[in-house]
Design an enzyme around this catalytic site. Structure first.
Site, PDB file in Angstrom:
ATOM      1  N   HIS A   9       0.828  -1.212   0.000  1.00 49.26           N
ATOM      2  CA  HIS A   9       0.000   0.000   0.000  1.00 49.26           C
ATOM      3  C   HIS A   9       0.858   1.257   0.000  1.00 49.26           C
ATOM      4  CE1 HIS A   9       0.950   0.979   4.171  1.00 49.26           C
ATOM      5  NE2 HIS A   9       0.862  -0.313   4.414  1.00 49.26           N
ATOM      6  N   GLU A  84      -1.577  -6.780   7.633  1.00 49.46           N
ATOM      7  CA  GLU A  84      -0.237  -6.572   8.180  1.00 49.46           C
ATOM      8  C   GLU A  84      -0.078  -7.356   9.482  1.00 49.46           C
ATOM      9  OE1 GLU A  84       2.777  -6.344   8.098  1.00 49.46           O
ATOM     10  OE2 GLU A  84       3.191  -4.249   7.577  1.00 49.46           O
TER      11      GLU A  84
END
Length: 202
Positions: A9, A84
């Site tokens: 990202h 994550e």
């Protein structure tokens, strides 16, 4: 020959503030949105058939910007397996403050060892287990069907995938830096073997 593209990202608000983000849902910055647009520019020669992303908004929004720039409408699978790694008690802390609290050496171990988790968090090894299990049961199936697959996820979830694709050990992968918004493009056999790798654009 299918393509698998991995994108971390774009810059998030806590990346900008040098804070441990982990599993906390934090939005993109304006720079992060621009990084997503630059990522799309390197992918214009690939027509994707499916995209995967995490449940966290910084990854999902990065994917949305990329697909908008590419003018491609695809099925999108969001799954927490691609989230994550959790940094546990470190989440939300400025990295310098964490180093003052626990010491530089201890924080370095939590960040850069393969199998030592931070307090109440995940190690990279734990993250890799869930990510690679999802890869085997979901993403690899699309690649075997000849589909071009776009994965927009996070530094550590993408590290786990790179570890598998590049044949790295746990000790090697902890030193791997994955910049935000930089596409890693793999050309694969239908069985998932890597024929070629490109960075940034194809």
């Amino acid at each position: 020959m299918p393509h698998l593209v991995l994108v971390r990202h774009g810059q998030s608000l806590w990346n900008q503030e040098n804070r441990f983000t982990g599993s906390v849902d934090v939005p993109l910055t304006a720079q992060g949105a621009e990084e997503a647009r630059r990522a799309a520019a390197g992918l214009r020669n690939i027509q994707f058939q499916v995209a995967y992303t995490s449940t966290l908004v910084r990854a999902y929004d990065t994917l949305g910007i990329i697909l908008l720039e590419l003018q491609q409408a695809l099925p999108v699978i969001r799954d927490a397996a691609l989230n994550e790694r959790s940094y546990g008690d470190l989440q939300g802390l400025n990295k310098a403050d964490a180093a003052r609290r626990w010491g530089d050496a201890q924080v370095h171990v939590w960040r850069r060892s393969y199998d030592v988790p931070p307090p109440h968090g995940e190690s990279l090894e734990m993250t890799a287990k869930r990510v690679l299990s999802f890869y085997d049961r979901a993403i690899l199936g699309d690649l075997r069907l000849g589909k071009n697959v776009l994965v927009v996820a996070h530094g550590n979830s993408n590290r786990a995938l790179v570890m598998k694709l590049d044949g790295l050990t746990g000790e090697q992968v902890v030193g791997l830096e994955l910049p935000t918004g930089l596409p890693l493009i793999y050309e694969l056999s239908p069985e998932g073997e890597v024929y070629a790798k490109h960075v940034g654009a194809l």
